[in-house]
Design an enzyme around this catalytic site. Sequence first.
Site, PDB file in Angstrom:
ATOM      1  N   ARG A  10       0.816  -1.229   0.000  1.00 44.38           N
ATOM      2  CA  ARG A  10       0.000   0.000   0.000  1.00 44.38           C
ATOM      3  C   ARG A  10       0.846   1.273   0.000  1.00 44.38           C
ATOM      4  O   ARG A  10       0.453   2.306   0.538  1.00 44.38           O
ATOM      5  CB  ARG A  10      -0.963   0.014   1.186  1.00 44.38           C
ATOM      6  CG  ARG A  10      -2.014  -1.060   1.128  1.00 44.38           C
ATOM      7  CD  ARG A  10      -3.074  -0.710   0.125  1.00 44.38           C
ATOM      8  NE  ARG A  10      -4.191  -1.648   0.207  1.00 44.38           N
ATOM      9  CZ  ARG A  10      -4.735  -2.237  -0.840  1.00 44.38           C
ATOM     10  NH1 ARG A  10      -4.276  -2.013  -2.039  1.00 44.38           N
ATOM     11  NH2 ARG A  10      -5.737  -3.050  -0.687  1.00 44.38           N
ATOM     12  N   HIS A  48      -7.616  -3.423  -8.173  1.00 42.62           N
ATOM     13  CA  HIS A  48      -6.645  -3.071  -9.219  1.00 42.62           C
ATOM     14  C   HIS A  48      -7.318  -3.062 -10.591  1.00 42.62           C
ATOM     15  O   HIS A  48      -7.092  -2.153 -11.389  1.00 42.62           O
ATOM     16  CB  HIS A  48      -5.473  -4.064  -9.230  1.00 42.62           C
ATOM     17  CG  HIS A  48      -4.406  -3.761  -8.238  1.00 42.62           C
ATOM     18  ND1 HIS A  48      -3.298  -3.017  -8.547  1.00 42.62           N
ATOM     19  CD2 HIS A  48      -4.274  -4.109  -6.937  1.00 42.62           C
ATOM     20  CE1 HIS A  48      -2.523  -2.914  -7.473  1.00 42.62           C
ATOM     21  NE2 HIS A  48      -3.097  -3.568  -6.493  1.00 42.62           N
ATOM     22  N   ARG A  52      -7.886   0.245 -13.586  1.00 37.50           N
ATOM     23  CA  ARG A  52      -7.265   0.230 -14.913  1.00 37.50           C
ATOM     24  C   ARG A  52      -8.220   0.718 -15.992  1.00 37.50           C
ATOM     25  O   ARG A  52      -9.394   0.373 -15.973  1.00 37.50           O
ATOM     26  CB  ARG A  52      -6.835  -1.185 -15.289  1.00 37.50           C
ATOM     27  CG  ARG A  52      -5.540  -1.584 -14.703  1.00 37.50           C
ATOM     28  CD  ARG A  52      -5.169  -2.976 -15.206  1.00 37.50           C
ATOM     29  NE  ARG A  52      -4.957  -3.788 -14.023  1.00 37.50           N
ATOM     30  CZ  ARG A  52      -5.302  -5.036 -13.870  1.00 37.50           C
ATOM     31  NH1 ARG A  52      -5.860  -5.698 -14.830  1.00 37.50           N
ATOM     32  NH2 ARG A  52      -5.062  -5.647 -12.741  1.00 37.50           N
ATOM     33  N   GLU A  60      -2.635 -12.489 -17.828  1.00 42.70           N
ATOM     34  CA  GLU A  60      -2.338 -13.069 -16.528  1.00 42.70           C
ATOM     35  C   GLU A  60      -1.253 -14.111 -16.714  1.00 42.70           C
ATOM     36  O   GLU A  60      -1.431 -15.081 -17.454  1.00 42.70           O
ATOM     37  CB  GLU A  60      -3.593 -13.685 -15.920  1.00 42.70           C
ATOM     38  CG  GLU A  60      -4.649 -12.643 -15.609  1.00 42.70           C
ATOM     39  CD  GLU A  60      -5.903 -13.233 -14.987  1.00 42.70           C
ATOM     40  OE1 GLU A  60      -6.110 -14.467 -15.064  1.00 42.70           O
ATOM     41  OE2 GLU A  60      -6.678 -12.456 -14.425  1.00 42.70           O
TER      42      GLU A  60
END
Length: 177
Positions: A10, A48, A52, A60
Amino acid sequence: MRQLVLGGVRSGKSRYAESLAKITGLPVIYIATARAGDDEMQARIQQHQAYRPADWVTLEVFDADLPKQLAKLMQQPKVILLDCLTLWLTQLLCEAPLSEALLEKVDGVLDELVEIVAAGGQAELIMVGNETGLGIMPIDALSRAFGDRAGLLHQRLAEVCEKVVLTVAGLPLVVKG
């Protein structure tokens, strides 16, 4: 240009790396290396994904094929955002019980990755990794193997990258470049 963005959990490293990719104006290929092993990790991945842009292509890649796939992608005039090196390394180290044979295999894959990054290509490359070496020496062999390999991988990639950034509390600190 090859860039390495490091930081703690973070710390803002992914968000910063994504901002670098956005400002190029080039098409972006996002290489995601995280697997959802539990609900909390699935929520992190979804967070996440939601951030985007919709026009980014996501691949992936969780395994030792990452260097080969990256080598192909580096020959295209695009931005490649690889997030996260240390999650990928964790998965390589956990694919079998810890042994000298596994460590040799992992080291070979890491060597291959560094060679591909060093060779460069047409693509802009932005890599994200967790800076994990700021704490105490881990008590177990797997954690020490991870820490050693993550630290050495980051050192080797930093050597061949034009820019290295450490993020702390959401702030980018340029270390190189």
